[in-house]
Scaffold this motif. Sequence first.
Motif, short mmCIF file in Angstrom:
data_model
loop_
_atom_site.label_atom_id
_atom_site.label_comp_id
_atom_site.label_asym_id
_atom_site.label_seq_id
_atom_site.Cartn_x
_atom_site.Cartn_y
_atom_site.Cartn_z
N GLU A 5 0.62 -1.63 0.12
CA GLU A 5 -0.02 0.11 0.23
C GLU A 5 0.92 1.12 0.21
O GLU A 5 1.26 1.54 1.45
CB GLU A 5 -0.94 -0.05 0.94
N ALA A 73 -6.14 -8.05 -0.86
CA ALA A 73 -6.84 -6.62 -0.62
C ALA A 73 -8.18 -6.48 -0.64
O ALA A 73 -9.47 -5.88 0.38
CB ALA A 73 -5.96 -5.33 -1.58
N ARG A 74 -9.19 -7.58 -1.60
CA ARG A 74 -9.64 -7.42 -1.28
C ARG A 74 -11.10 -7.73 -0.05
O ARG A 74 -11.68 -7.66 0.35
CB ARG A 74 -10.38 -8.50 -2.63
N THR A 76 -10.03 -6.74 2.60
CA THR A 76 -9.63 -6.11 3.40
C THR A 76 -10.80 -4.44 3.43
O THR A 76 -10.78 -3.02 3.32
CB THR A 76 -8.61 -4.87 3.48
N ARG A 77 -11.71 -5.07 1.66
CA ARG A 77 -13.09 -4.15 1.49
C ARG A 77 -12.02 -3.02 0.77
O ARG A 77 -12.97 -2.12 0.40
CB ARG A 77 -13.86 -4.06 2.20
N ARG A 78 -10.56 -3.29 -0.02
CA ARG A 78 -10.66 -2.64 -0.61
C ARG A 78 -10.57 -2.99 -2.01
O ARG A 78 -10.47 -4.32 -2.37
CB ARG A 78 -8.43 -2.26 -0.66
N THR A 79 -11.03 -2.18 -3.28
CA THR A 79 -11.20 -3.08 -4.95
C THR A 79 -9.77 -2.39 -5.20
O THR A 79 -8.96 -1.58 -5.27
CB THR A 79 -11.71 -1.98 -5.31
N ASP A 81 -7.27 -2.61 -7.88
CA ASP A 81 -7.35 -1.90 -9.39
C ASP A 81 -6.62 -2.55 -9.81
O ASP A 81 -5.19 -2.91 -9.70
CB ASP A 81 -7.55 -0.07 -9.09
N MET A 84 -2.96 -0.87 -8.18
CA MET A 84 -2.81 -1.81 -7.59
C MET A 84 -1.83 -2.73 -7.79
O MET A 84 -0.94 -3.28 -6.19
CB MET A 84 -3.65 -2.00 -6.44
#
Length: 172
Positions: A5, A73-74, A76-79, A81, A84
């Motif tokens: 991140e 990442a998915r 942890t509710r980050r989409t 892209d 990333m």
Amino acid sequence: MSRTEPDVGAGRGEEHRARADYTGGVYGSMLATSVIVGAGTLGSFPRAELVILLVLTGVVFWLAHVHAQVFGARLTRRTPDRRMLLHVCRDEWPIVQAAFPPAAAVAVSPLLGLDVEGALWLALSVAVAGQVGWSAAAARRAGAGWGMVAVSGVVNLVLGLVIISFKLFLKH
């Protein structure tokens, strides 16, 4: 913040250190050492086979790490892209990079007059040296003093020698 991140507000020095995470290189070198030991216990084989095995194993583990990071990442509710994904691919690339020096050692071993056993020992030496080098570089880039760099190198040398001892144990 995980190493995948990027911190948008980070300064140049922090950003440089974030990109200098060589954990994958240490891991990839240990992986290469393990592949060489495993292949060496099976007897004689074509050198090209070991070169391909080293590189492909590095690529498969790199893909597994990329997948785990993106999937994590998915969770942890980050989409995820494209940006990333590329960032994760770059961060995990040292796993593959670490396979190239031992593979190259195997490839050039006939030019050095080495038999298969000699090629294995050369590749093992190169892989362990890479493991020590990656860990020392990681420690130094993280801002560790020379004492901690030395400790990191010695710990990784011992870990590499433990893996090599498996080769000696399995052969006898």
